[in-house]
Design an enzyme around this catalytic site. Structure first.
Site, PDB file in Angstrom:
ATOM      1  N   LYS A   1       0.792  -1.225   0.000  1.00 49.28           N
ATOM      2  CA  LYS A   1       0.000   0.000   0.000  1.00 49.28           C
ATOM      3  C   LYS A   1       0.831   1.285   0.000  1.00 49.28           C
ATOM      4  O   LYS A   1       0.356   2.329  -0.431  1.00 49.28           O
ATOM      5  CB  LYS A   1      -0.944   0.018   1.212  1.00 49.28           C
ATOM      6  CG  LYS A   1      -2.091  -0.967   1.139  1.00 49.28           C
ATOM      7  CD  LYS A   1      -3.158  -0.497   0.190  1.00 49.28           C
ATOM      8  CE  LYS A   1      -4.518  -1.151   0.364  1.00 49.28           C
ATOM      9  NZ  LYS A   1      -4.539  -2.581   0.650  1.00 49.28           N
TER      10      LYS A   1
ATOM     11  N   SER B   1       0.669 -10.058  -0.471  1.00 48.14           N
ATOM     12  CA  SER B   1       0.430  -8.618  -0.404  1.00 48.14           C
ATOM     13  C   SER B   1       0.665  -7.974   0.957  1.00 48.14           C
ATOM     14  O   SER B   1       0.770  -6.750   1.028  1.00 48.14           O
ATOM     15  CB  SER B   1      -0.994  -8.321  -0.875  1.00 48.14           C
ATOM     16  OG  SER B   1      -1.913  -9.125  -0.173  1.00 48.14           O
TER      17      SER B   1
HETATM   18  C1  LIG Z   1      -5.322  -3.507   0.384  1.00 46.97           C
HETATM   19  C2  LIG Z   1      -4.864  -4.896   0.387  1.00 46.97           C
HETATM   20  C3  LIG Z   1      -5.222  -5.792  -0.635  1.00 46.97           C
HETATM   21  C4  LIG Z   1      -6.175  -5.450  -1.758  1.00 46.97           C
HETATM   22  O1  LIG Z   1      -5.879  -4.291  -2.467  1.00 46.97           O
HETATM   23  P1  LIG Z   1      -7.040  -3.457  -3.190  1.00 46.97           P
HETATM   24  O2  LIG Z   1      -6.331  -2.432  -3.962  1.00 46.97           O
HETATM   25  O3  LIG Z   1      -7.916  -2.895  -2.111  1.00 46.97           O
HETATM   26  O4  LIG Z   1      -7.808  -4.437  -4.024  1.00 46.97           O
HETATM   27  C5  LIG Z   1      -4.689  -7.065  -0.590  1.00 46.97           C
HETATM   28  N1  LIG Z   1      -3.885  -7.456   0.411  1.00 46.97           N
HETATM   29  C6  LIG Z   1      -3.524  -6.631   1.406  1.00 46.97           C
HETATM   30  C7  LIG Z   1      -2.611  -7.149   2.456  1.00 46.97           C
HETATM   31  C8  LIG Z   1      -4.001  -5.326   1.430  1.00 46.97           C
HETATM   32  O5  LIG Z   1      -3.660  -4.517   2.435  1.00 46.97           O
END
Ligand SMILES: *Cc1c(COP(=O)(O)O)cnc(C)c1O
Length: 338
Positions: free
Chosen positions: A60, A314
């Protein structure tokens, strides 16, 4: 869902923004790492894009910084407000501190404590409001309206999408050989929109597969309905992706350029956390393990063999205490198999 009549001018618009995004002031280029045990288990080569290794332990920071750095001096002076389930919050807090911008961040009262501390320790103001993300979002929009601060969406913003798209730029540079599909976790759809825009412009044969939790599959619901829908309720286990409605900007891309979307259960997420641990000795949060859970399910369902599949790990922001629940679910599933 991909059609050749779809508008590739939109992709080009995003590719330019992605190439120009100055995310490396704060973000790092993360490894694209082979997962040997998982690859052997699944009979396909699985590569993990290690976004859990970013300074805030999730991707993010890319979108947050790309958005904040492009605000006008006047907007920077007034400050920003955002709503977040916790990872965007930490990204905004870090980016705001770097740029000398005041940040106020509304998070649901159910946000894991380490994400709240992650915001406060980076000098931003954390406001806890509402049961889940939609309530926090409504409150943040109100605050922005009454204070004159700029609202920074966690996903529904072209600059945020472009920042997240830099993940795909790295993947294509790191994997110039065979690449069959990229599995992308989906909350509000910012990450998958940025990834799809970049990849479909440059290597359209690479499939883009979205992975959502069963309890918050807002992209799948929107694709089926042909328009963005609001889910009546949202399950919070995968708190980083517990979103009730996919973003408008992201949906514009996803409806033409995402090849498939699958959903996984919370138990499948717990198993994926263990699979990732086995290969990397690293812990991911439930949302962070979505892509690996999706790879596993997709390979079984379609009988894939010997393909090269990328999963985006992510994020890693999980309370230490919650690991007990994850381990218990994995153990319970192992019992049920006998
Ligand atoms: C925000 C997030 C996502 C998804 O991202 P989007 O852009 O909201 O679809 C996936 N995994 C983690 C750990 C996140 O913080």
């Amino acid at each position: 869902m991909s059609t050749c009549t779809a508008d590739s001018a939109l992709l080009e618009h995003y590719v330019k923004k992605i190439l120009a995004a100055p995310v490396y002031d704060l973000a790092v280029r993360t490894p694209l790492q082979p997962a040997p045990a998982l690859s052997a288990l699944l009979g396909n080569q699985v590569l993990l894009k290690r976004e859990d290794l970013q300074p805030t332990f999730s991707f993010k920071i890319r979108g947050a910084y790309n958005k904040l750095v492009q605000l006008s001096d006047e907007q920077k002076a007034r400050g920003v407000v955002t709503a977040s389930a916790g990872n965007h919050a930490q990204g905004v807090a870090l980016a705001a501190r770097e740029l000398g911008i005041q940040a106020r961040i509304v998070m649901p009262s159910t946000t894991p404590e380490l994400k709240v501390l992650g915001v406060r320790s980076r000098g931003a103001e954390a406001v806890l409001h509402g049961e889940s993300f939609p309530f926090a979002l409504a409150h943040a929009l109100q605050l922005a309206e009454s204070s004159g601060c700029t609202f920074v969406s966690p996903f529904d913003d072209p600059d945020v999408i472009a920042g997240q798209g830099t993940v795909a730029m790295e993947i294509l540079r790191q994997q110039q050989g065979p690449l069959d599909a990229i599995f992308v976790p989906v909350g509000g759809g910012g990450l998958i929109a940025g990834v799809a825009a970049y990849v479909k412009y440059l290597r359209p044969e690479v499939r883009i597969i979205g992975v959502e939790p069963e309890g918050s599959s807002c992209l799948l619901a929107a694709l089926r309905a042909g328009e963005r829908v609001v889910l009546p309720s949202v399950d919070g286990f995968a708190d980083g992706t517990a979103v009730a409605q996919v973003g408008a900007y992201g949906f514009e891309i996803c409806r033409d350029w995402v090849d498939d979307v699958i959903t996984v259960s919370n138990d499948e997420l717990c198993s994926a956390i263990k699979l990732i641990y086995d290969d990397t000795r690293s812990i991911t949060e439930p949302s962070g393990a979505l892509a690996v859970a999706g790879v596993r399910k997709y390979v079984a369902h379609h009988g894939l063999r010997k393909q090269t599949l990328v999963a985006i790990n992510s994020g890693a922001n999980i309370n230490f205490d919650s690991l007990r629940h994850v381990a218990e679910r994995v153990a319970a599933q192992a019992c049920n198999e006998f």
